[in-house]
Structure formats: C-alpha cells, structure tokens
Design a protein around this motif. Sequence first.
Motif, mmCIF file in Angstrom:
data_model
loop_
_atom_site.group_PDB
_atom_site.id
_atom_site.type_symbol
_atom_site.label_atom_id
_atom_site.label_comp_id
_atom_site.label_asym_id
_atom_site.label_seq_id
_atom_site.Cartn_x
_atom_site.Cartn_y
_atom_site.Cartn_z
ATOM 1 N N THR A 38 -2.630 103.671 84.652
ATOM 2 C CA THR A 38 -1.617 102.840 85.308
ATOM 3 C C THR A 38 -0.310 103.620 85.456
ATOM 4 O O THR A 38 0.310 103.603 86.524
ATOM 5 C CB THR A 38 -1.383 101.538 84.513
ATOM 6 N N GLU A 39 0.089 104.315 84.406
ATOM 7 C CA GLU A 39 1.324 105.112 84.465
ATOM 8 C C GLU A 39 1.190 106.250 85.474
ATOM 9 O O GLU A 39 2.121 106.514 86.234
ATOM 10 C CB GLU A 39 1.669 105.672 83.074
ATOM 11 N N ARG A 40 0.032 106.889 85.491
ATOM 12 C CA ARG A 40 -0.191 107.966 86.454
ATOM 13 C C ARG A 40 -0.130 107.432 87.877
ATOM 14 O O ARG A 40 0.454 108.041 88.765
ATOM 15 C CB ARG A 40 -1.540 108.640 86.194
ATOM 16 N N LYS A 41 -0.746 106.275 88.115
ATOM 17 C CA LYS A 41 -0.739 105.659 89.441
ATOM 18 C C LYS A 41 0.683 105.322 89.867
ATOM 19 O O LYS A 41 1.068 105.564 91.015
ATOM 20 C CB LYS A 41 -1.621 104.394 89.426
ATOM 21 N N LYS A 42 1.473 104.780 88.945
ATOM 22 C CA LYS A 42 2.877 104.468 89.252
ATOM 23 C C LYS A 42 3.639 105.738 89.626
ATOM 24 O O LYS A 42 4.418 105.747 90.581
ATOM 25 C CB LYS A 42 3.550 103.792 88.060
ATOM 26 N N ALA A 43 3.423 106.812 88.879
ATOM 27 C CA ALA A 43 4.098 108.077 89.161
ATOM 28 C C ALA A 43 3.671 108.625 90.522
ATOM 29 O O ALA A 43 4.507 109.083 91.305
ATOM 30 C CB ALA A 43 3.798 109.092 88.059
ATOM 31 N N GLN A 44 2.376 108.553 90.827
ATOM 32 C CA GLN A 44 1.885 109.023 92.124
ATOM 33 C C GLN A 44 2.457 108.188 93.263
ATOM 34 O O GLN A 44 2.835 108.721 94.304
ATOM 35 C CB GLN A 44 0.354 108.995 92.157
ATOM 36 N N ASP A 45 2.538 106.872 93.062
ATOM 37 C CA ASP A 45 3.114 105.989 94.082
ATOM 38 C C ASP A 45 4.588 106.303 94.300
ATOM 39 O O ASP A 45 5.076 106.296 95.434
ATOM 40 C CB ASP A 45 2.940 104.516 93.693
ATOM 41 N N ALA A 46 5.308 106.605 93.227
ATOM 42 C CA ALA A 46 6.732 106.943 93.340
ATOM 43 C C ALA A 46 6.917 108.245 94.106
ATOM 44 O O ALA A 46 7.803 108.360 94.954
ATOM 45 C CB ALA A 46 7.367 107.042 91.956
ATOM 46 N N ILE A 47 6.064 109.229 93.838
ATOM 47 C CA ILE A 47 6.138 110.507 94.556
ATOM 48 C C ILE A 47 5.820 110.307 96.029
ATOM 49 O O ILE A 47 6.512 110.830 96.902
ATOM 50 C CB ILE A 47 5.189 111.539 93.912
ATOM 51 N N LEU A 48 4.801 109.525 96.327
ATOM 52 C CA LEU A 48 4.433 109.242 97.715
ATOM 53 C C LEU A 48 5.575 108.536 98.439
ATOM 54 O O LEU A 48 5.915 108.892 99.572
ATOM 55 C CB LEU A 48 3.161 108.405 97.784
ATOM 56 N N ALA A 49 6.189 107.562 97.789
ATOM 57 C CA ALA A 49 7.312 106.840 98.395
ATOM 58 C C ALA A 49 8.467 107.793 98.686
ATOM 59 O O ALA A 49 9.097 107.720 99.750
ATOM 60 C CB ALA A 49 7.766 105.703 97.483
ATOM 61 N N GLN A 50 8.731 108.714 97.764
ATOM 62 C CA GLN A 50 9.806 109.681 97.967
ATOM 63 C C GLN A 50 9.470 110.619 99.125
ATOM 64 O O GLN A 50 10.334 110.952 99.936
ATOM 65 C CB GLN A 50 10.054 110.473 96.693
ATOM 66 N N GLU A 51 8.225 111.047 99.231
ATOM 67 C CA GLU A 51 7.812 111.915 100.337
ATOM 68 C C GLU A 51 7.960 111.204 101.677
ATOM 69 O O GLU A 51 8.418 111.798 102.654
ATOM 70 C CB GLU A 51 6.371 112.382 100.140
ATOM 71 N N ILE A 52 7.591 109.937 101.740
ATOM 72 C CA ILE A 52 7.728 109.154 102.972
ATOM 73 C C ILE A 52 9.196 109.017 103.340
ATOM 74 O O ILE A 52 9.584 109.188 104.500
ATOM 75 C CB ILE A 52 7.051 107.776 102.823
ATOM 76 N N PHE A 53 10.033 108.742 102.351
ATOM 77 C CA PHE A 53 11.478 108.604 102.545
ATOM 78 C C PHE A 53 12.071 109.905 103.095
ATOM 79 O O PHE A 53 12.783 109.904 104.106
ATOM 80 C CB PHE A 53 12.122 108.216 101.208
ATOM 81 N N LEU A 54 11.762 111.021 102.445
ATOM 82 C CA LEU A 54 12.306 112.308 102.884
ATOM 83 C C LEU A 54 11.784 112.701 104.259
ATOM 84 O O LEU A 54 12.527 113.238 105.081
ATOM 85 C CB LEU A 54 11.982 113.391 101.857
ATOM 86 N N ASP A 55 10.513 112.435 104.526
ATOM 87 C CA ASP A 55 9.947 112.741 105.833
ATOM 88 C C ASP A 55 10.653 111.941 106.930
ATOM 89 O O ASP A 55 10.949 112.469 108.001
ATOM 90 C CB ASP A 55 8.444 112.449 105.835
ATOM 91 N N ALA A 56 10.946 110.674 106.656
ATOM 92 C CA ALA A 56 11.658 109.838 107.638
ATOM 93 C C ALA A 56 13.039 110.403 107.914
ATOM 94 O O ALA A 56 13.471 110.483 109.069
ATOM 95 C CB ALA A 56 11.747 108.400 107.128
ATOM 96 N N ILE A 57 13.747 110.817 106.873
ATOM 97 C CA ILE A 57 15.089 111.385 107.052
ATOM 98 C C ILE A 57 15.016 112.686 107.853
ATOM 99 O O ILE A 57 15.764 112.876 108.816
ATOM 100 C CB ILE A 57 15.767 111.624 105.690
ATOM 101 N N LEU A 58 14.116 113.577 107.462
ATOM 102 C CA LEU A 58 14.004 114.863 108.144
ATOM 103 C C LEU A 58 13.696 114.704 109.625
ATOM 104 O O LEU A 58 14.147 115.487 110.447
ATOM 105 C CB LEU A 58 12.923 115.722 107.490
ATOM 106 N N ASN A 59 12.924 113.685 109.962
ATOM 107 C CA ASN A 59 12.513 113.542 111.350
ATOM 108 C C ASN A 59 13.431 112.680 112.200
ATOM 109 O O ASN A 59 13.224 112.571 113.396
ATOM 110 C CB ASN A 59 11.058 113.076 111.408
ATOM 111 N N VAL A 60 14.467 112.110 111.598
ATOM 112 C CA VAL A 60 15.455 111.379 112.375
ATOM 113 C C VAL A 60 16.707 112.237 112.633
ATOM 114 O O VAL A 60 17.466 111.976 113.542
ATOM 115 C CB VAL A 60 15.830 110.039 111.688
#
Length: 167
Positions: free
Chosen positions: A24-46
Amino acid sequence: RHLNDVGSDCRARLGRIGVSRDLTERKKAQDAILAQEIFLDAILNVVLDAIVTIDARGRITTVNTATERLFGYRKDELAGQNVSVLMPEPYRGEHDRYISRYEETGEARIIGIGREVMGRRKDGTTFPVELSVAEFRVDGERFFAGVLRDITDRRSVEEQLRQAQKM
C-alpha cells in the motif's frame, strides 16, 4: 488446535498485514510520483519557450512541445541526438568542446548566464534565440537544461527603431 499452530497462524496473518501495508505504501509512493510527472509534463508543454535537456555527453534527453514548434523536429527525432543539431556553425562544431572545457575547468561560458545565440531549424534556416542554461544532477549524473526563446520579432522591432531614429 495445538498452541504452536495458533502461533504460526497468527504470525502468518501478521506477515500478510505487513506485506499488505508495504505494498500500500509503495503504491501510494508510485501514485505520487506519477502525479508529479503528469504535473511537470503539463507545465513543460504549456510553456511558450523551448526547453531542452541534455546529458553530459550533449545528447538530448527531453524536449517540450514548444521545441517541436520552434525547431520543426518531432520529439522522437531529437531524442538521443547531439544538441548541436539545433545549432548552426560555428556553434555546432564547437559544442562538445564547450562541455569538455566546462568539465575540465569549471569555466561556465553559458551556464547560469543568459545570452543570445543562433538556432537552426530542421529546414536549415537560422534565427536568433535567447538562451539560458542550468546544470542539475539526477542520481549523480550531470544534465543540463536549456530554455530558448525566439527573439526574431524583438530583433525586427529593434531594427525598425534604429531605422526610425536615423530619419
């Protein structure tokens, strides 16, 4: 049931709970990393400016959408290419020496210092850009991020102003 069987059963349940909690903790950490990657990708592409990252050997690791528009290459065409593909001569032939000199001497001719240089599009046309470069490390490996802004319009307005002042 025998007392040892109850103890074994209890330990097995606790083991499952521990494993479940770890997953569960690993999944939460992976989800947090994925969310951060999506966030940064959105910023970079705008962002309207081109952003290019390269490794210590000068190979392009990432580009944003503005880089595609500005230089006329698709992301997959640039990935792994030496960043000098985006430069006209004499910068193209000198680029790898700039990186080597920086690694040997620490002399930063461009890193942390904005300057105007020329860019080269896929079709071979050149144009003036304002370039700023930052250095960063990931897992001990050196990378560079460059932000490039097309200043063709600014140069044109400056030239028109000079012409008007002459009159």
